[in-house]
Design an enzyme around this catalytic site. Structure first.
Site, PDB file in Angstrom:
ATOM      1  N   SER A   1     -14.561  -8.422  -6.064  1.00 41.25           N
ATOM      2  CA  SER A   1     -13.397  -9.259  -6.397  1.00 41.25           C
ATOM      3  C   SER A   1     -13.717 -10.749  -6.310  1.00 41.25           C
ATOM      4  O   SER A   1     -12.871 -11.590  -6.585  1.00 41.25           O
ATOM      5  CB  SER A   1     -12.230  -8.935  -5.457  1.00 41.25           C
TER       6      SER A   1
ATOM      7  N   ASN B   1      -8.348  -7.111   6.410  1.00 47.88           N
ATOM      8  CA  ASN B   1      -6.982  -6.732   6.030  1.00 47.88           C
ATOM      9  C   ASN B   1      -5.947  -7.781   6.431  1.00 47.88           C
ATOM     10  O   ASN B   1      -5.052  -8.095   5.658  1.00 47.88           O
ATOM     11  CB  ASN B   1      -6.612  -5.379   6.653  1.00 47.88           C
TER      12      ASN B   1
ATOM     13  N   THR C   1      28.352 -21.401 -29.182  1.00 52.29           N
ATOM     14  CA  THR C   1      28.304 -20.075 -28.556  1.00 52.29           C
ATOM     15  C   THR C   1      28.007 -19.119 -29.709  1.00 52.29           C
ATOM     16  O   THR C   1      28.421 -19.390 -30.850  1.00 52.29           O
ATOM     17  CB  THR C   1      29.638 -19.679 -27.872  1.00 52.29           C
ATOM     18  N   HIS C   2      27.298 -18.065 -29.447  1.00 51.09           N
ATOM     19  CA  HIS C   2      26.851 -17.125 -30.509  1.00 51.09           C
ATOM     20  C   HIS C   2      26.076 -17.863 -31.604  1.00 51.09           C
ATOM     21  O   HIS C   2      26.095 -17.453 -32.770  1.00 51.09           O
ATOM     22  CB  HIS C   2      28.035 -16.390 -31.151  1.00 51.09           C
TER      23      HIS C   2
ATOM     24  N   SER D   1      -1.672 -26.816 -39.068  1.00 50.94           N
ATOM     25  CA  SER D   1      -2.035 -25.517 -39.624  1.00 50.94           C
ATOM     26  C   SER D   1      -3.404 -25.633 -40.265  1.00 50.94           C
ATOM     27  O   SER D   1      -3.750 -26.681 -40.829  1.00 50.94           O
ATOM     28  CB  SER D   1      -0.996 -25.104 -40.669  1.00 50.94           C
TER      29      SER D   1
ATOM     30  N   LYS E   1       1.692 -29.135 -42.508  1.00 52.01           N
ATOM     31  CA  LYS E   1       2.400 -28.552 -41.364  1.00 52.01           C
ATOM     32  C   LYS E   1       2.240 -29.330 -40.063  1.00 52.01           C
ATOM     33  O   LYS E   1       1.163 -29.810 -39.746  1.00 52.01           O
ATOM     34  CB  LYS E   1       1.915 -27.111 -41.127  1.00 52.01           C
TER      35      LYS E   1
ATOM     36  N   ASN F   1       3.551 -28.203 -36.309  1.00 54.49           N
ATOM     37  CA  ASN F   1       4.259 -27.088 -35.674  1.00 54.49           C
ATOM     38  C   ASN F   1       4.579 -27.353 -34.200  1.00 54.49           C
ATOM     39  O   ASN F   1       3.816 -28.031 -33.512  1.00 54.49           O
ATOM     40  CB  ASN F   1       3.407 -25.817 -35.774  1.00 54.49           C
TER      41      ASN F   1
ATOM     42  N   GLU G   1       6.684 -23.123 -28.579  1.00 54.05           N
ATOM     43  CA  GLU G   1       6.494 -21.685 -28.814  1.00 54.05           C
ATOM     44  C   GLU G   1       5.689 -21.047 -27.680  1.00 54.05           C
ATOM     45  O   GLU G   1       5.958 -19.917 -27.265  1.00 54.05           O
ATOM     46  CB  GLU G   1       5.787 -21.464 -30.155  1.00 54.05           C
TER      47      GLU G   1
HETATM   48  N1  ARG Z   1     -11.077  -7.856  -1.270  1.00 50.24           N
HETATM   49  C1  ARG Z   1     -10.106  -7.175  -0.485  1.00 50.24           C
HETATM   50  C2  ARG Z   1      -8.724  -7.441  -1.051  1.00 50.24           C
HETATM   51  O1  ARG Z   1      -8.587  -8.364  -1.808  1.00 50.24           O
HETATM   52  C3  ARG Z   1     -10.171  -7.654   0.927  1.00 50.24           C
HETATM   53  C4  ARG Z   1      -9.687  -6.656   1.921  1.00 50.24           C
HETATM   54  C5  ARG Z   1     -10.648  -5.542   1.993  1.00 50.24           C
HETATM   55  N2  ARG Z   1     -10.321  -4.625   3.035  1.00 50.24           N
HETATM   56  C6  ARG Z   1     -10.865  -3.414   3.104  1.00 50.24           C
HETATM   57  N3  ARG Z   1     -10.481  -2.659   4.044  1.00 50.24           N
HETATM   58  N4  ARG Z   1     -11.751  -3.006   2.216  1.00 50.24           N
HETATM   59  O2  ARG Z   1      -7.771  -6.763  -0.768  1.00 50.24           O
END
Ligand code: ARG
Length: 475
Positions: A22, A109, A154-155, A276, A282, A284, A289
Site C-alpha cells: 500500500s 492497527n 421553480t421547475h 474545442s 468554441k 466551453n 462541467e
Molecule cells: N497497511 C495497513 C493498512 O493500511 C496497515 C495496518 C496493517 N495491519 C496488519 N495487521 N496487517 O490498513
C-alpha cells in the site's frame, strides 16, 4: 522492509507482495506516521520501557527522517510494504537494531488509524479553508449585484422576481453548512486510537492520554477493539466531501446553463474556459462541467467505503486498507476543484441586461395580484383564483399579466383597484419580500452582512484549529 517474518519459512510470493502493498498510496501518511511515532517514543520513555538516552536518540533520528521526508530525500522503495515499514526502514538505516525499538507497545492497527485521523484533520481544515474562500468570492460577487433583478425559477420556469444577489448567495449557505459539518466532524472525531495496540490495548504504554494530548487530540478512545476497527470518522468525512461535491455540482450546473447562448447571463474569462479541438469558435464551460462531473466520484468514494465496512468483523481486518484511496482521491479532487471554481466565479462577467431582461415574463407578478387582494381581506384561495383569471385573460391577449389595463383588472374583480398598479413592478415585488430570508434589498443586504460574520467566525475557527495541530501538521 518487512515488519514480520520470524515464524515464516519464506517471504511472501511476488503476487502476494504486490497485492498487499500500500506504500504507493499510503506514503501520504508518512509525515503523520513520524509524528505519531515521536509521541509514542515519549510514551515509552515515560513508562520506563526506553531509557532517556535511547528515547532521545530515536527521537532525533525520527525528526531527521521527518525533514528528509519533507524534502523528498527519503522516500519509499519497491521493497517497502506500507508507510509504516518504510519509516521503520529509514530509522533502522540510521540507528541499526535500535531502529526497531520504537514500535514496542503499539501495532500498525492503532498506528494506521491515528495517522489517518491526523491526515484527515489536516486536510479537512484545508478543504474548510478553500470552501470559505469560495464563499467569500460568491459573497463579493453577490454584493456587487444588489441592484440587479432577475427572474427566479421553480421547475426551471419563471416564478417570481428576485435579486440576482439572492440567487448567488444561496450557494454560500449550502457551502457554509458543509464547513459546519467539518467543524462538527472535528469536535466528534478528535479522539486518539493510540494505545489500543493490535486490539486489546497496550501493556507497555499505560497512559495513552498524554500521547493523545501531545498529538492535539482531545481524548482517547475507550474501547480498543472499537478503536482499531472504527472507520466512522472516514465515512463521515467522505459524506461531507460528497455533499460538498453535490453542492459544487449544482453551482457547476447553474453556470453551465447561464453560459449558454440562450441565457447569455455570464461570460467566462478565457483563462477559466476551454476550447474545442475541432470547432475553432468554441469556448466551453469545462470547469463548471467538471464541478458537476466530479460529484460522481466523490459519491462513489463514500459508497466504496461503506460497502467495505458493511458486515466486516470487528478489530482489524485487512479489508480496512481499502479505506485510504477513496479519501485521498476525494481530498485531492476537492483541493483542485475548489480554487478552480472560485477563479471561474471571480473572473466571470455577468451580463446585467440579459439577466434582468425576462424578469417579468411568464406572468411573474401574478402572486403580487393575489397578495394585494389578500391584504384587502379576500381569502387567499379566492384571491388565487381571481389572479388566475387575470393570467388567463393576459394569455388570451398575448400579453403579460402586469400589462393588463386598470379597466381589465377591475372587470375581473372590483377589488383589483388602481392601487394595484404601484405593486406591479419587479422592484416592488422584490422589495415587498421583507422576511428575514426574503429577496428584498433590505433583507439581502442584512443576509450578506450575516454571511460575512459567519465567514469571520469559521475563518477564526480554522486558524485556531490549525494552530492547535500545528506541532503535528506536516512534522
Ligand atoms: N497497511 C495497513 C493498512 O493500511 C496497515 C495496518 C496493517 N495491519 C496488519 N495487521 N496487517 O490498513
Amino acid at each position: 522492509m518487512a515488519l514480520w517474518g520470524g515464524r515464516f519459512s519464506t517471504g511472501p510470493n511476488e503476487a502476494v507482495a504486490k497485492l498487499s502493498r500500500s506504500v504507493h498510496f499510503d506514503w501520504r501518511l508518512a509525515p503523520y506516521d513520524v509524528r505519531v511515532n515521536i509521541a509514542h517514543v515519549a510514551g515509552l520513555r515515560r513508562a520506563g520501557v526506553l531509557s532517556e538516552a535511547v528515547a532521545a536518540e530515536i527521537t532525533v533520528a525520527l525528526k531527521e527522517l521527518a525533514d528528509e521526508i519533507s524534502t523528498g530525500a527519503f522516500s519509499y522503495t519497491e521493497a517497502d510494504e506500507d508507510v509504516h515499514s518504510a519509516v521503520e526502514r529509514g530509522l533502522v538505516s540510521k540507528l541499526g537494531e535500535l531502529g526497531g525499538a520504537f514500535r514496542a507497545g503499539r501495532s500498525r492497527n492503532d498506528l494506521v488509524v491515528t495517522d489517518f485521523k491526523l491526515y484527515l484533520i489536516d486536510h479537512l481544515l484545508e478543504i474548510a479553508h478553500e470552501s470559505i474562500e469560495l464563499v467569500t468570492t460568491i459573497d463579493e460577487v453577490a454584493s456587487k449585484h444588489l441592484d440587479l433583478v432577475a427572474p427566479g425559477f421553480t421547475h426551471l420556469q419563471h416564478a417570481q422576481p428576485i435579486l440576482f444577489s439572492h440567487e448567488l448567495a444561496k450557494h454560500s449557505h449550502s457551502l457554509l453548512r458543509d464547513v459546519d459539518r467539518m467543524k462538527d466532524w472535528l469536535s466528534r472525531n478528535s479522539i486518539s486510537p493510540l494505545g489500543s495496540g493490535a486490539l486489546a490495548g497496550s501493556a507497555l504504554v499505560p497512559n495513552p492520554e498524554i500521547i493523545a494530548a501531545e498529538l492535539a487530540f482531545q481524548g482517547v478512545a475507550r474501547n480498543s477493539i472499537d478503536a482499531v476497527s472504527d472507520r466512522d470518522f472516514v465515512a463521515e468525512a467522505l459524506f461531507i466531501f460528497a455533499m460538498l461535491g453535490v453542492h459544487l455540482s449544482r453551482i457547476g450546473e447553474e453556470f453551465t446553463i447561464w453560459n449558454t447562448q440562450e441565457f447569455g447571463w455570464v461570460t467566462l474569462n478565457d483563462a477559466f474556459s476551454t476550447g474545442s479541438s475541432i470547432m475553432p469558435q468554441k469556448k466551453n464551460p469545462d470547469i463548471a462541467e467538471l464541478a458537476r462531473g466530479k460529484s460522481g466520484r466523490l459519491i462513489g468514494n463514500l459508497t466504496s467505503l461503506l460497502v467495505t465496512l458493511k458486515g466486516l468483523p470487528f478489530a482489524y481486518n485487512r479489508d480496512l486498507q481499502e479505506d485510504k484511496e477513496p479519501v485521498f482521491d476525494s481530498v485531492e479532487e476537492l483541493l483542485t476543484l475548489l480554487p478552480a471554481l472560485r477563479g471561474m466565479i471571480q473572473t466571470a462577467s455577468f451580463n446585467g441586461e440579459k439577466i434582468a431582461r425576462g424578469v417579468l415574463s411568464g406572468h411573474a407578478l401574478a402572486t403580487e395580484i393575489a397578495d394585494f387582494l389578500v391584504r384587502s381581506g379576500i381569502p387567499f384561495a379566492k384571491a388565487h383564483e381571481i389572479s388566475g383569471e387575470a393570467v388567463a385573460l393576459a394569455e388570451s391577449k398575448g400579453v403579460e399579466v402586469h400589462e393588463l389595463i386598470d379597466a381589465e383588472f377591475s372587470a375581473i374583480d372590483p377589488g383589483l383597484t388602481g392601487e394595484l398598479r404601484a405593486l406591479l413592478s419587479a422592484e416592488a415585488a422584490i422589495d415587498s419580500r421583507i422576511s428575514i430570508n426574503g429577496t428584498s434589498t433590505k433583507s439581502v443586504t442584512a443576509q450578506l452582512l450575516q454571511l460575512e460574520a459567519k465567514i469571520r467566525g469559521y475563518s477564526s475557527w480554522i486558524a485556531s484549529e490549525r494552530k492547535r495541530f500545528s506541532g503535528m501538521m506536516g512534522a
